[in-house]
Design a protein around this motif. Structure first.
Motif, PDB file in Angstrom:
ATOM      1  N   PHE A 252       0.836  -1.191   0.000  1.00  0.00           N
ATOM      2  CA  PHE A 252       0.000   0.000   0.000  1.00  0.00           C
ATOM      3  C   PHE A 252       0.877   1.249   0.000  1.00  0.00           C
ATOM      4  CE2 PHE A 252      -2.466  -3.407   1.856  1.00  0.00           C
ATOM      5  CZ  PHE A 252      -3.657  -3.319   1.136  1.00  0.00           C
ATOM      6  N   VAL A 253       0.526   2.186  -0.886  1.00  0.00           N
ATOM      7  CA  VAL A 253       1.327   3.384  -1.087  1.00  0.00           C
ATOM      8  C   VAL A 253       0.544   4.611  -0.625  1.00  0.00           C
ATOM      9  CG1 VAL A 253       2.457   4.862  -2.786  1.00  0.00           C
ATOM     10  CG2 VAL A 253       2.567   2.362  -3.031  1.00  0.00           C
ATOM     11  N   LEU A 254       1.087   5.336   0.329  1.00  0.00           N
ATOM     12  CA  LEU A 254       0.481   6.586   0.749  1.00  0.00           C
ATOM     13  C   LEU A 254       0.688   7.612  -0.356  1.00  0.00           C
ATOM     14  CD1 LEU A 254      -0.936   8.150   3.052  1.00  0.00           C
ATOM     15  CD2 LEU A 254       1.361   8.793   3.863  1.00  0.00           C
ATOM     16  N   HIS A 255      -0.415   8.132  -0.892  1.00  0.00           N
ATOM     17  CA  HIS A 255      -0.352   8.969  -2.081  1.00  0.00           C
ATOM     18  C   HIS A 255       0.312  10.312  -1.833  1.00  0.00           C
ATOM     19  CE1 HIS A 255      -1.559  10.689  -5.915  1.00  0.00           C
ATOM     20  NE2 HIS A 255      -2.129  11.695  -5.280  1.00  0.00           N
ATOM     21  N   ASN A 256       0.219  10.826  -0.620  1.00  0.00           N
ATOM     22  CA  ASN A 256       0.748  12.157  -0.351  1.00  0.00           C
ATOM     23  C   ASN A 256       1.407  12.181   1.015  1.00  0.00           C
ATOM     24  OD1 ASN A 256       1.162  14.972   0.054  1.00  0.00           O
ATOM     25  ND2 ASN A 256      -0.520  15.400  -1.369  1.00  0.00           N
ATOM     26  N   ASP A 257       2.671  12.597   1.057  1.00  0.00           N
ATOM     27  CA  ASP A 257       3.369  12.561   2.343  1.00  0.00           C
ATOM     28  C   ASP A 257       2.898  13.618   3.325  1.00  0.00           C
ATOM     29  OD1 ASP A 257       4.603  14.618   0.852  1.00  0.00           O
ATOM     30  OD2 ASP A 257       6.482  14.391   1.947  1.00  0.00           O
ATOM     31  N   LYS A 258       1.966  14.505   2.912  1.00  0.00           N
ATOM     32  CA  LYS A 258       1.369  15.420   3.891  1.00  0.00           C
ATOM     33  C   LYS A 258       0.547  14.646   4.915  1.00  0.00           C
ATOM     34  CE  LYS A 258      -2.872  16.548   1.308  1.00  0.00           C
ATOM     35  NZ  LYS A 258      -3.784  15.860   2.242  1.00  0.00           N
ATOM     36  N   ASP A 259       0.157  13.413   4.571  1.00  0.00           N
ATOM     37  CA  ASP A 259      -0.611  12.565   5.483  1.00  0.00           C
ATOM     38  C   ASP A 259       0.287  11.625   6.289  1.00  0.00           C
ATOM     39  OD1 ASP A 259      -3.147  13.551   4.646  1.00  0.00           O
ATOM     40  OD2 ASP A 259      -3.048  12.291   2.867  1.00  0.00           O
ATOM     41  N   LEU A 260       1.591  11.895   6.285  1.00  0.00           N
ATOM     42  CA  LEU A 260       2.536  10.980   6.919  1.00  0.00           C
ATOM     43  C   LEU A 260       2.246  10.795   8.407  1.00  0.00           C
ATOM     44  CD1 LEU A 260       5.038   9.343   6.041  1.00  0.00           C
ATOM     45  CD2 LEU A 260       6.444  11.264   6.808  1.00  0.00           C
ATOM     46  N   ASP A 261       1.969  11.883   9.107  1.00  0.00           N
ATOM     47  CA  ASP A 261       1.741  11.773  10.552  1.00  0.00           C
ATOM     48  C   ASP A 261       0.509  10.920  10.853  1.00  0.00           C
ATOM     49  OD1 ASP A 261       3.934  13.330  11.099  1.00  0.00           O
ATOM     50  OD2 ASP A 261       2.811  15.188  11.314  1.00  0.00           O
ATOM     51  N   ALA A 262      -0.543  11.065  10.046  1.00  0.00           N
ATOM     52  CA  ALA A 262      -1.773  10.308  10.286  1.00  0.00           C
ATOM     53  C   ALA A 262      -1.600   8.838   9.963  1.00  0.00           C
ATOM     54  CB  ALA A 262      -2.913  10.899   9.451  1.00  0.00           C
ATOM     55  N   PHE A 263      -0.747   8.535   8.984  1.00  0.00           N
ATOM     56  CA  PHE A 263      -0.620   7.154   8.513  1.00  0.00           C
ATOM     57  C   PHE A 263       0.528   6.398   9.180  1.00  0.00           C
ATOM     58  CE2 PHE A 263       0.024   3.966   4.989  1.00  0.00           C
ATOM     59  CZ  PHE A 263      -1.230   3.390   5.078  1.00  0.00           C
ATOM     60  N   ALA A 264       1.487   7.122   9.737  1.00  0.00           N
ATOM     61  CA  ALA A 264       2.658   6.479  10.337  1.00  0.00           C
ATOM     62  C   ALA A 264       2.306   5.404  11.366  1.00  0.00           C
ATOM     63  CB  ALA A 264       3.580   7.527  10.959  1.00  0.00           C
ATOM     64  N   PRO A 265       1.314   5.623  12.266  1.00  0.00           N
ATOM     65  CA  PRO A 265       1.005   4.574  13.239  1.00  0.00           C
ATOM     66  C   PRO A 265       0.500   3.280  12.591  1.00  0.00           C
ATOM     67  CG  PRO A 265       0.107   6.684  13.956  1.00  0.00           C
ATOM     68  CD  PRO A 265       0.561   6.875  12.548  1.00  0.00           C
ATOM     69  N   VAL A 266      -0.173   3.398  11.452  1.00  0.00           N
ATOM     70  CA  VAL A 266      -0.632   2.203  10.742  1.00  0.00           C
ATOM     71  C   VAL A 266       0.556   1.419  10.212  1.00  0.00           C
ATOM     72  CG1 VAL A 266      -2.030   1.352   8.823  1.00  0.00           C
ATOM     73  CG2 VAL A 266      -2.771   3.363  10.111  1.00  0.00           C
ATOM     74  N   VAL A 267       1.519   2.126   9.646  1.00  0.00           N
ATOM     75  CA  VAL A 267       2.730   1.482   9.135  1.00  0.00           C
ATOM     76  C   VAL A 267       3.485   0.810  10.273  1.00  0.00           C
ATOM     77  CG1 VAL A 267       4.934   1.858   7.960  1.00  0.00           C
ATOM     78  CG2 VAL A 267       2.889   3.085   7.198  1.00  0.00           C
ATOM     79  N   GLU A 268       3.639   1.517  11.373  1.00  0.00           N
ATOM     80  CA  GLU A 268       4.361   0.965  12.520  1.00  0.00           C
ATOM     81  C   GLU A 268       3.656  -0.278  13.063  1.00  0.00           C
ATOM     82  OE1 GLU A 268       6.248   5.204  14.075  1.00  0.00           O
ATOM     83  OE2 GLU A 268       4.329   4.498  14.876  1.00  0.00           O
ATOM     84  N   MET A 269       2.346  -0.324  12.962  1.00  0.00           N
ATOM     85  CA  MET A 269       1.585  -1.483  13.451  1.00  0.00           C
ATOM     86  C   MET A 269       1.674  -2.690  12.511  1.00  0.00           C
ATOM     87  SD  MET A 269      -2.545  -1.741  14.201  1.00  0.00           S
ATOM     88  CE  MET A 269      -2.485  -0.490  15.482  1.00  0.00           C
ATOM     89  N   LEU A 270       1.681  -2.442  11.194  1.00  0.00           N
ATOM     90  CA  LEU A 270       1.501  -3.537  10.253  1.00  0.00           C
ATOM     91  C   LEU A 270       2.738  -3.925   9.445  1.00  0.00           C
ATOM     92  CD1 LEU A 270      -1.974  -2.639   8.651  1.00  0.00           C
ATOM     93  CD2 LEU A 270      -1.504  -4.254  10.508  1.00  0.00           C
ATOM     94  N   ALA A 271       3.675  -3.035   9.239  1.00  0.00           N
ATOM     95  CA  ALA A 271       4.792  -3.304   8.328  1.00  0.00           C
ATOM     96  C   ALA A 271       5.511  -4.597   8.694  1.00  0.00           C
ATOM     97  CB  ALA A 271       5.771  -2.135   8.329  1.00  0.00           C
ATOM     98  N   GLY A 272       5.632  -5.477   7.712  1.00  0.00           N
ATOM     99  CA  GLY A 272       6.338  -6.734   7.896  1.00  0.00           C
ATOM    100  C   GLY A 272       5.537  -7.855   8.494  1.00  0.00           C
ATOM    101  N   SER A 273       4.307  -7.559   8.960  1.00  0.00           N
ATOM    102  CA  SER A 273       3.503  -8.587   9.634  1.00  0.00           C
ATOM    103  C   SER A 273       2.674  -9.384   8.640  1.00  0.00           C
ATOM    104  CB  SER A 273       2.575  -7.938  10.661  1.00  0.00           C
ATOM    105  OG  SER A 273       1.627  -7.099  10.046  1.00  0.00           O
TER     106      SER A 273
END
Length: 309
Positions: free
Chosen positions: A288-309
């Protein structure tokens, strides 16, 4: 889906520019630290965007594990022999961390303002298919010869070769059936998109929604055959989080069809993570690709929760 068949989650983010070189490097390092696998850049002339090859080189030099790539290089903007040379060099400099996103070119404004001919979808697609053969051929060992409708290569043995063999991983966008089938035959990653109108000015209003999204997956599955399980399938996340005011809610309500797809993730961190798990566990999407890095703060916790799992 059998748990043993689930691919681990991977996340990319599209980054367009920064104010300074220092800011750009810090952005890349933060993205790496959060757990994103890939920093991606678009390829357009118009708009406030860095040029992708220079930007990706700088991001690679600032990081150690982050992959770098494009979403996507527009074929009509550069000859594939020139692009092959640049990308092979970038793969060497990044120590094999390059993902090559490729497409036909589609945004009419780019063509018009740069004085480029905007050919029919058929011509642009056929030229792109030839360019793909040229890229793969030039990256292969030994002299390469190709005589096509659009490109004519005679015994070219170009160096350096990419570190990744036989060539860097290929990422394709896929909205219409022709591109989805080509992506299924050659792609390592496929980013499912909405179709664009033939005139290159807007998204096709007849496309979109849950059923259309599932149809794209099945088109890839049918065309890929035995190689389907080796493809990392995903899409770009266009909207994330909980809107903070009525205007944002209204903007997110313009097309309720897209709310059913993984391109729209509304809610808190757990809500977003649960929706991505559904699409991975039920339909096999894992990148999954975050389309705009202006949303990085909102999406970062999702990445931290799921990445690699």
């Amino acid at each position: 889906m059998n748990p043993a068949e689930r691919k681990p989650f991977r996340f990319g983010v599209v980054v367009r520019r920064a104010d300074t070189g220092k800011d750009w490097a810090e952005r890349a390092r933060r993205i790496e630290d959060i757990g994103f696998s890939t920093l991606l850049m678009p390829d357009h002339f118009v708009g406030p965007r860095f040029a992708p090859i220079a930007g990706l080189t700088a991001a690679a030099m600032a990081t150690s594990t982050l992959r770098i790539g494009t979403l996507v290089f527009s074929n009509d903007y550069r000859h594939p022999v020139v692009l092959a040379k640049e990308l092979a060099t970038l793969d060497v400099l990044s120590e094999g961390r390059l993902d090559v996103g490729l497409g036909t070119g589609w945004m009419r404004q780019d063509y018009d303002q740069a004085g480029l001919a905007f050919d029919s979808p058929k011509v642009r697609f056929e030229r792109f298919a030839e360019a793909l053969e040229v890229l793969r051929g030039v990256w292969s060992e030994g002299p390469f010869t190709y005589h096509g409708t659009y490109y004519d290569i005679d015994g070219l043995d170009q160096e350096p070769k990419p570190i990744q063999r036989p060539y860097p991983k290929l990422l394709f966008p896929g909205g219409g059936p022709r591109m989805l089938r080509l992506a299924a035959w050659y792609g390592d990653y496929i980013n499912l998109t909405l179709r664009v109108q033939a005139d290159g000015t807007a998204v096709d209003p007849t496309d979109g929604g849950y059923e259309a999204f599932l149809d794209k997956i099945e088109t890839v599955r049918a065309a890929a055959g035995d190689r389907f399980d080796s493809i990392e399938l995903g899409t770009s996340v266009q909207q994330v989080g909980i809107p903070t005011d009525r205007e944002q809610w209204s903007a997110m309500s313009t097309d309720d069809r897209q709310r059913q797809t993984p391109q729209v993730l509304l809610g808190n961190v757990q809500d977003m993570a649960d929706k991505l798990r559904y699409w991975r566990d039920t339909h096999g999407l894992n990148f999954f690709v975050l389309h705009n890095d202006k949303d990085l703060d909102a999406f970062a916790p999702v990445v931290e929760m799921l990445a690699g799992s």
